[in-house]
Design an enzyme around this catalytic site. Sequence first.
Site, short mmCIF file in Angstrom:
data_model
loop_
_atom_site.label_atom_id
_atom_site.label_comp_id
_atom_site.label_asym_id
_atom_site.label_seq_id
_atom_site.Cartn_x
_atom_site.Cartn_y
_atom_site.Cartn_z
N THR A 1 -4.60 6.03 1.57
CA THR A 1 -5.05 7.40 1.82
C THR A 1 -5.85 7.94 0.63
O THR A 1 -5.70 9.11 0.24
CB THR A 1 -3.85 8.35 2.16
OG1 THR A 1 -2.84 7.63 2.87
CG2 THR A 1 -4.32 9.50 3.03
N ARG B 1 0.41 10.39 0.15
CA ARG B 1 0.71 11.46 1.09
C ARG B 1 1.98 12.21 0.74
O ARG B 1 2.42 13.07 1.49
CB ARG B 1 0.89 10.89 2.50
CG ARG B 1 -0.38 10.39 3.08
CD ARG B 1 -0.14 10.00 4.53
NE ARG B 1 -0.98 8.89 4.85
CZ ARG B 1 -0.81 8.10 5.89
NH1 ARG B 1 0.20 8.29 6.71
NH2 ARG B 1 -1.63 7.12 6.10
N GLU C 1 0.86 -1.20 0.00
CA GLU C 1 0.00 0.00 0.00
C GLU C 1 0.89 1.24 0.00
O GLU C 1 1.61 1.49 0.96
CB GLU C 1 -0.90 -0.01 1.24
CG GLU C 1 -1.75 1.25 1.35
CD GLU C 1 -2.54 1.33 2.67
OE1 GLU C 1 -2.79 0.28 3.29
OE2 GLU C 1 -2.88 2.46 3.07
N LYS D 1 -11.07 -2.11 6.21
CA LYS D 1 -9.89 -1.78 7.00
C LYS D 1 -10.39 -1.32 8.37
O LYS D 1 -11.25 -0.44 8.44
CB LYS D 1 -9.13 -0.67 6.27
CG LYS D 1 -8.09 0.08 7.09
CD LYS D 1 -7.30 1.04 6.22
CE LYS D 1 -6.51 2.03 7.07
NZ LYS D 1 -5.35 2.59 6.37
#
Length: 212
Positions: free
Chosen positions: A74, A51, A47, A134
């Site tokens: 994100t 960011r 993942e 998640k």
Amino acid sequence: MTPEQQSHKTRALCELAPVIPVLVVGDAGCAQGLATALVSGGLPVLEVTLRTPAALDVIRAMAQVPGGHVGAGTVLTPDDAKRARDAGASFAVSPGLTERLARACEDIGLPLLPGAATASEVMRAMELGYSMLKFFPAEAAGGAKSLRSLAGPLPQASFCPTGGVTLQNAPDYLALPNVVCVGGSWIAPDADVAAGDWAAIRGRAHAAAALR
Ligand code: 3PG
């Protein structure tokens, strides 16, 4: 791709290894070496968080590494999802879930692993068609004890707990009936990534892969 199909796909990805490394990478030049270390260490599902300005280039480079499955983390908006898909991400992870994000992932065929931390959030995600979630922020939301409590009334939901998960507490999560894998950034700390210490990262990946 319907939410049900998306969850089917993300569940299959989560079943590939006990841990999904969560990566915050500022330099796309690190991407190939980092992904190769993780995949060869036994963690094929990665993942890359959106960011850093380099994140999409990192996804592009990592998507070339054989044996890897690279997702974007994100992912907050439909635009994030589109940019991630265009960069070659094969799935998306979000700390939460909105209807707009769900609709975008359905439209562009990008499997989404949406975040949920409470019974109501899990119920809402399931109402939208998602059963693979998640659990975020895992430790702050009560940890394995809290997640175990959700298994009773909500056995249809499966989770990848992320947020505060470590090599030490991962076994507590992995022992739960509603946990498929965990996610965490401990495998690839900033200092090792910046130093290009792929041997250290591969070693941590190896230890994480042996958790199950
Ligand atoms: C995140 O999105 O930052 C993940 O939840 C990773 O959390 P961690 O750094 O506590 O592993």
